[in-house]
Scaffold this active site. Structure first.
Site, mmCIF file in Angstrom:
data_model
loop_
_atom_site.group_PDB
_atom_site.id
_atom_site.type_symbol
_atom_site.label_atom_id
_atom_site.label_comp_id
_atom_site.label_asym_id
_atom_site.label_seq_id
_atom_site.Cartn_x
_atom_site.Cartn_y
_atom_site.Cartn_z
ATOM 1 N N TYR A 140 0.814 -1.220 0.000
ATOM 2 C CA TYR A 140 0.000 0.000 0.000
ATOM 3 C C TYR A 140 0.848 1.271 0.000
ATOM 4 O O TYR A 140 0.343 2.349 -0.272
ATOM 5 C CB TYR A 140 -0.945 0.028 1.209
ATOM 6 C CG TYR A 140 -2.041 -1.025 1.159
ATOM 7 C CD1 TYR A 140 -2.137 -1.909 0.101
ATOM 8 C CD2 TYR A 140 -2.980 -1.124 2.167
ATOM 9 C CE1 TYR A 140 -3.121 -2.876 0.055
ATOM 10 C CE2 TYR A 140 -3.981 -2.087 2.129
ATOM 11 C CZ TYR A 140 -4.044 -2.965 1.065
ATOM 12 O OH TYR A 140 -5.022 -3.917 1.025
ATOM 13 N N LYS A 190 3.549 -15.562 1.991
ATOM 14 C CA LYS A 190 3.436 -16.300 0.724
ATOM 15 C C LYS A 190 4.867 -16.620 0.289
ATOM 16 O O LYS A 190 5.336 -16.231 -0.790
ATOM 17 C CB LYS A 190 2.683 -15.427 -0.302
ATOM 18 C CG LYS A 190 2.279 -16.128 -1.571
ATOM 19 C CD LYS A 190 1.178 -17.147 -1.407
ATOM 20 C CE LYS A 190 0.881 -17.832 -2.725
ATOM 21 N NZ LYS A 190 0.081 -19.060 -2.586
ATOM 22 N N ASP A 222 -2.871 -18.583 1.597
ATOM 23 C CA ASP A 222 -4.035 -19.295 1.054
ATOM 24 C C ASP A 222 -4.565 -20.317 2.069
ATOM 25 O O ASP A 222 -5.774 -20.460 2.269
ATOM 26 C CB ASP A 222 -3.734 -19.950 -0.308
ATOM 27 C CG ASP A 222 -2.286 -20.346 -0.490
ATOM 28 O OD1 ASP A 222 -1.495 -20.170 0.459
ATOM 29 O OD2 ASP A 222 -1.924 -20.827 -1.577
ATOM 30 N N ASP A 246 -5.219 -6.957 5.659
ATOM 31 C CA ASP A 246 -6.429 -6.238 5.260
ATOM 32 C C ASP A 246 -7.508 -7.249 4.862
ATOM 33 O O ASP A 246 -8.671 -7.183 5.294
ATOM 34 C CB ASP A 246 -6.071 -5.323 4.067
ATOM 35 C CG ASP A 246 -7.137 -4.292 3.782
ATOM 36 O OD1 ASP A 246 -8.148 -4.264 4.509
ATOM 37 O OD2 ASP A 246 -6.965 -3.513 2.834
ATOM 38 N N ASP A 250 -10.994 -8.862 7.312
ATOM 39 C CA ASP A 250 -12.410 -8.787 6.916
ATOM 40 C C ASP A 250 -13.028 -10.191 6.893
ATOM 41 O O ASP A 250 -14.178 -10.377 7.280
ATOM 42 C CB ASP A 250 -12.560 -8.125 5.544
ATOM 43 C CG ASP A 250 -12.760 -6.617 5.665
ATOM 44 O OD1 ASP A 250 -12.293 -6.052 6.678
ATOM 45 O OD2 ASP A 250 -13.374 -6.006 4.774
#
Ligand code: NAD
Length: 355
Positions: A140, A190, A222, A246, A250
């Protein structure tokens, strides 16, 4: 104690939920002998409307002048057409960067099992996890970034970058937190594809040497996405980067029953930022039905982390549980016709805090 805070109610349901959180803070102050000074400033779309900037100078100065900031949410469909750099949501990234609060803590507890929950009751049993998300680095913020070219030759790019120091400091926050909980850190990356994740894994493993009592496991993002919905109670502290955090936070919000329940704290610098995890929810703004508990629980985190008022924070957390037990919940948590308004839930929690 005089508690000086800056409030940034923001857009959509932001002002509605912040009003309830301030109401509860005032009740706490009255019953515990403190004084609250909470001053609101324009931010996000309301900043653009009132002062021509998502993050006006006056707001910036106010944010730097108090030890804690309570934020509602930013974002308004009226400004969705603006280029990414001018959208009100960008103000939030600037604020996080300004105060250098690099550690975002998002607790998820399945303390209210709503009838509309997509999960079986057994899956939710014992769910009590803390997501520790790196907040001021990664994809970001990485430069260069941009969109170039015209027509069919357009190309867009972002940069994912982490250095060892950034990883080490967020890892220490996670290990310290695990020491006060169930002593287990799940570090999510990852590493089978990304170099940044390879470094992430190396540094987290090095930091773990300083915490022999904490159990560390590494997990690919994942698989973590699956574990969060299949065996969420196995997770204690989930440590991860900005982008993965992020998305996973959620996903984890669904375990709590509603996005509207989740609080967060961004700490690590001199100033703490406290905000519900949800956005401005334009679909329900102005109706008085938004769940204020994410904002109220964020105010409790503020008392805990910025003012070290653990008993006062716990009084608010306990009052939230009493609201659940009494069925004082907003429409997002119940499909029967007895949903309460945001103000009714706020009043109930404030009355229990007052004692
Ligand atoms: P959102 O979180 O605003 O809403 C998602 C869904 O959850 C909606 O159906 C909404 O009604 C519901 N919801 C959210 N909070 C609720 C609450 N407290 N009580 C009851 N229901 C609630 O996400 P979105 O719709 O993707 O985004 C809307 C706007 O918010 C966009 O402009 C987005 O950029 C912005 N946004 C801001 C933040 C932030 O300020 N931290 C975070 C996410 C999104």
């Amino acid at each position: 104690m005089k508690l000086k805070i800056t409030t940034l109610p923001g857009d959509g349901i932001g002002p509605e939920v912040v009003a309830e959180a301030v109401k509860v803070l005032e009740a706490m102050a009255a019953s515990h002998g403190h004084e609250i000074e909470a001053r609101p400033f324009p931010f996000g779309s309301s900043g653009l409307d009132e002062a021509g900037s998502g993050f006006p100078d006056e707001t910036r100065q106010a944010c730097l002048s108090t030890p804690a900031i309570l934020l509602g949410a930013v974002g308004d469909p009226r400004h969705d057409h603006l280029p990414p750099g001018e959208r009100p949501e960008r103000a939030l990234l600037h604020l996080r960067r300004l105060i250098e609060s690099f550690a975002n803590l998002r607790p998820v507890v399945a303390s209210y099992v709503s009838k509309s929950s997509p999960f079986r009751k057994e899956t939710l049993e014992g769910v009590d996890l803390l997501i520790v998300r790196e907040l001021t680095g990664g994809l970001y913020f990485g430069e260069p970034r941009g969109i170039e070219g015209e027509g069919k030759s357009r190309r867009a790019f972002n940069t994912l970058r982490y250095d060892a120091k950034e990883i080490e400091r967020i890892a220490r926050v996670a290990f310290d937190a695990a020491g006060k909980r169930r002593s287990r850190v799940t570090s999510v990356d990852k590493a089978n594809v990304l170099e940044t994740s390879k470094l992430w894994r190396e540094v987290v493993t090095e930091v773990a040497q300083d915490y022999p009592a904490i159990e560390l496991e590494h997990m690919l993002v994942d698989r973590a996405a699956m574990e969060l919905v299949s065996h969420p109670s196995r997770i204690d502290v989930l440590l991860t980067s900005n982008l993965f955090g992020d998305i996973l936070s959620d996903e984890a919000s669904m375990l709590a029953g509603s996005l509207g329940l989740l609080p967060s704290a961004s700490i690590g610098g001199d100033i703490g930022l406290y905000e519900p995890v949800h956005g401005s929810a334009p679909d329900i703004a102005g109706k008085g039905i938004a769940n204020p508990i994410g904002a109220i629980a964020s105010a409790a985190m503020m008392l805990r982390y910025s003012f070290e008022l653990e008993n006062e924070a716990r009084a608010i957390d306990d009052a939230i549980l009493e609201a659940f037990a009494a069925g004082y919940v907003t429409a997002d948590l119940t499909d029967s016709g007895d949903a309460k308004s945001s103000a009714e839930v706020g009043d109930f929690i404030a009355s229990r805090v007052r004692g």
